[in-house]
Design a protein around this motif. Sequence first.
Motif, PDB file in Angstrom:
ATOM      1  N   THR A  35       0.855  -1.191   0.000  1.00  0.00           N
ATOM      2  CA  THR A  35       0.000   0.000   0.000  1.00  0.00           C
ATOM      3  C   THR A  35       0.891   1.241   0.000  1.00  0.00           C
ATOM      4  O   THR A  35       2.118   1.144   0.104  1.00  0.00           O
ATOM      5  CB  THR A  35      -0.916   0.016   1.235  1.00  0.00           C
ATOM      6  OG1 THR A  35      -0.100   0.089   2.423  1.00  0.00           O
ATOM      7  CG2 THR A  35      -1.785  -1.234   1.294  1.00  0.00           C
ATOM      8  N   SER A  36       0.274   2.409  -0.095  1.00  0.00           N
ATOM      9  CA  SER A  36       1.041   3.646  -0.229  1.00  0.00           C
ATOM     10  C   SER A  36       1.911   3.952   0.986  1.00  0.00           C
ATOM     11  O   SER A  36       2.884   4.704   0.890  1.00  0.00           O
ATOM     12  CB  SER A  36       0.092   4.821  -0.482  1.00  0.00           C
ATOM     13  OG  SER A  36      -0.853   4.946   0.573  1.00  0.00           O
ATOM     14  N   GLY A 135      -6.920  -5.227   3.317  1.00  0.00           N
ATOM     15  CA  GLY A 135      -6.315  -3.944   2.966  1.00  0.00           C
ATOM     16  C   GLY A 135      -5.062  -3.625   3.752  1.00  0.00           C
ATOM     17  O   GLY A 135      -4.622  -2.468   3.790  1.00  0.00           O
ATOM     18  N   ALA A 137      -0.915  -4.113   4.565  1.00  0.00           N
ATOM     19  CA  ALA A 137       0.330  -4.427   3.868  1.00  0.00           C
ATOM     20  C   ALA A 137       1.136  -5.436   4.678  1.00  0.00           C
ATOM     21  O   ALA A 137       1.233  -5.317   5.901  1.00  0.00           O
ATOM     22  CB  ALA A 137       1.148  -3.155   3.662  1.00  0.00           C
TER      23      ALA A 137
END
Length: 346
Positions: A35-36, A135, A137
Motif C-alpha cells: 500500500t502507499s 487492505g 500491507a
Amino acid sequence: MSDSYSASYAAAGVDITAGYKAVELMKSHIARTLTSGVCSDVGGFGGLFELDTTGMERPVLVSGTDGVGTKLKLAFIMDKHDTVGIDCVAMCVNDIICCGAKPLFFLDYIACGKNLPERIAQIVSGVAEGCVQSGAALIGGETAEMPGFYPEEEYDLAGFSVGLVDKKAIIDNGSMAAGDVVIALPSSGVHSNGFSLVRKVFDVENRDIKTPLESLGGKSIGETLLTPTRIYVKPMLELFKSVKVKGVSHITGGGFYENIPRSIPQGLGAVIDKSAVQVLPVFELIAKEGNIPERDMFNTFNMGVGMSVIVAEQEAEKALEILRAQGENAYVIGHVAVSEDKVRIC
C-alpha cells in the motif's frame, strides 16, 4: 556455493540458504499487499510504514496478535498450506476492526522444523491473500528453522497487525440501550477456534478425512475444516461510514457466551433467538459425532456467526442493506435487554 552457506550450521540442521530462497519465492506474494504507506522492501531488519493521519483529530493505533492454533494439524494431514495464512491474518484484523480501526500492516512469524522454501512460500501466499482481503500491507516477518524443537514436517504460524482510528470514532458502547438490535455476519465455518475439541471429535489423525461427505455438501471433513476464516474488515469499514455502530464482537474461542458480552456494558445483555441462528452443517456434525450439549457448542464455536454487530433498532435495516451490498448475508439474531445475564440464548 553461496557465501552465506555454513557447513557447520547445516550439520546442526539449519540451512541458511533455504531461508534466502524462501524469501525470494515469497516476494511476488508480498508485492500484492503493498500500500502507499510501505517504505521498505522485504528482507530488511524492520518493516517501515509511513503513517497518514490526514483528517484525523487524535489518531490512535490499535494492535492485535494471534496464531492459527491446532488447526495447523489439519494442514499437515491434508498437506495443504496456502490457506492457514488467511486464518492468521483474520484472527488479528477481525479483532482490530471491533475497535473501529482500519488495519494498516501485518507481520508474520513462522517457526518450523525444517525450512522447505516452497512450503514456506505457500504459507506466505495465504498470509498475503489475507492481507489483500483486509487492505493491510505485509511489511515483514520471520521464518525460524528450529530442528529438534519442531518435527521436520510441522510448523507454527502467528502474526501481528496494527491499525489506525480517530479517537472519536472508536467503537463506544456507552449509548447502547435496551431494544438495540444484534446483527449476525455469517462465518465460513469453524474458523480458527475450538480445534482441540474438533480434532478429538473427528479423531483426525486416525480416520479418513479426505473422502467427500453428503452431510457436508460433498466436501470432506478435512476440506471443510480447512476453510479459511472469513475477514470482515472491508464490509465493516463501509458500515462505519454511514451507521453508528454501538458494539462489535468477533466470535472466536468461547463462542457466543464469552465474546458477545465483551461489547456490552454492565446492566445490559444480549438476548439471542436460537431459531434465527443459521447453524452450519459442520457444527451439526460436530455436535452429533461428539455428543456435545447445545450450550457447550455455543460456548466453544461460532456456530455460523463470525461477527456480531449492535445498532439502534431504527438503523438496523440500513445496516443490513450496507452489509449485504458488501457481500455479507447479514441477518438479525437478537436484541439488547436490561439483564444481569450478559447473554441469553433462547
